[in-house]
Design an enzyme around this catalytic site. Structure first.
Site, PDB file in Angstrom:
ATOM      1  N   SER A 192      -3.154  -7.929   3.010  1.00  0.00           N
ATOM      2  CA  SER A 192      -3.236  -7.696   4.450  1.00  0.00           C
ATOM      3  C   SER A 192      -3.621  -8.967   5.195  1.00  0.00           C
ATOM      4  O   SER A 192      -3.091  -9.242   6.274  1.00  0.00           O
ATOM      5  CB  SER A 192      -4.246  -6.594   4.755  1.00  0.00           C
ATOM      6  N   HIS A 247       0.842  -1.206   0.000  1.00  0.00           N
ATOM      7  CA  HIS A 247       0.000   0.000   0.000  1.00  0.00           C
ATOM      8  C   HIS A 247       0.881   1.262   0.000  1.00  0.00           C
ATOM      9  O   HIS A 247       0.576   2.236  -0.697  1.00  0.00           O
ATOM     10  CB  HIS A 247      -0.893   0.043   1.249  1.00  0.00           C
ATOM     11  N   ARG A 303      -2.763  -5.759  -8.345  1.00  0.00           N
ATOM     12  CA  ARG A 303      -1.562  -6.579  -8.156  1.00  0.00           C
ATOM     13  C   ARG A 303      -1.427  -7.668  -9.211  1.00  0.00           C
ATOM     14  O   ARG A 303      -0.341  -8.084  -9.557  1.00  0.00           O
ATOM     15  CB  ARG A 303      -1.582  -7.231  -6.765  1.00  0.00           C
ATOM     16  N   LYS A 325     -14.051  -9.008   6.239  1.00  0.00           N
ATOM     17  CA  LYS A 325     -13.062  -9.986   6.705  1.00  0.00           C
ATOM     18  C   LYS A 325     -12.906  -9.816   8.204  1.00  0.00           C
ATOM     19  O   LYS A 325     -13.242  -8.769   8.740  1.00  0.00           O
ATOM     20  CB  LYS A 325     -11.699  -9.701   6.044  1.00  0.00           C
TER      21      LYS A 325
END
Ligand code: COA
Length: 167
Positions: free
Chosen positions: A132, A19, A94, A45
């Site tokens: 993450s 990030h 990504r 999440k």
């Protein structure tokens, strides 16, 4: 000349060096960047840090960068962006697997607010495997996250997992 303000939204639980890379690349293009932690993320999440803790960590990491503001928002991203007069939304891509979901969100956001533009940024190749939730899992299971997060984030992760730094 008009200054360009962009929003970089996400869950940032926690902010990783992937990030950070996107933030620093974005600053080459925009004048101001609002890193905005979503209180309502589309894919929910199980979290590690509270929204306020995530914002604090982002502030700490970019303390030397006056063009970066860290904050949180609730409700729709486009409403937040419009309220802040930020006509650009930044998202990192990504891998191809990110594309479908990102493309759907971009088109939904643009149909909600036609004046917004979504800018996809490619991260440094060495960060493309980062996420993450993987970093959280590695940290939770006692792995070393030094290469994946800033030192301040690592310290807070160690604390959250009941470890003292360097243990
Ligand atoms: N480096 C490292 N990791 C990256 C990354 C990068 N450059 N870019 C993305 N990721 C990872 C994140 O760490 C995250 O990993 P995780 O799933 O393991 O936690 C994952 O990619 C994607 O998460 P994130 O970028 O935080 O997006 P999100 O899907 O959690 O949230 C929002 C997307 C916040 C933009 C979206 O939910 C939103 O706009 N919410 C507000 C409500 C709204 O407007 N909804 C309608 C949307 S059309």
């Amino acid at each position: 000349m008009n200054k360009t303000t962009a929003v970089y939204p996400g869950s940032f639980d926690p902010l990783t060096i992937g990030h950070e890379d996107i933030v620093r690349r974005s600053l080459r293009i925009v004048d101001r960047l609002i890193v905005a932690v979503a209180e309502t993320a589309t894919q929910s999440k199980s979290g590690l840090f509270s929204i306020d803790e995530r914002v604090d960590l982002i502030r700490e990491v970019f303390a030397d960068e006056p063009r970066v503001e860290a904050t949180s928002f609730s409700g729709l991203l486009v409403d937040f962006a419009q309220g802040r007069e930020a006509r650009v939304i930044i998202r990192g891509l990504r891998a191809v697997s990110d594309f479908e979901y990102e493309f759907q969100m971009a088109l939904m956001n643009r149909s909600l607010w036609p004046e917004v533009e979504v800018l996809f940024m490619a991260p440094a190749t060495r960060h493309t495997f980062l996420s993450s939730s993987l970093v959280r899992e590695v940290g939770r299971l006692g792995g070393d996250v030094t290469d994946f997060v800033s030192p301040g984030v690592k310290t807070r992760m160690d604390r959250a997992f009941g470890r003292t730094a360097g243990e």
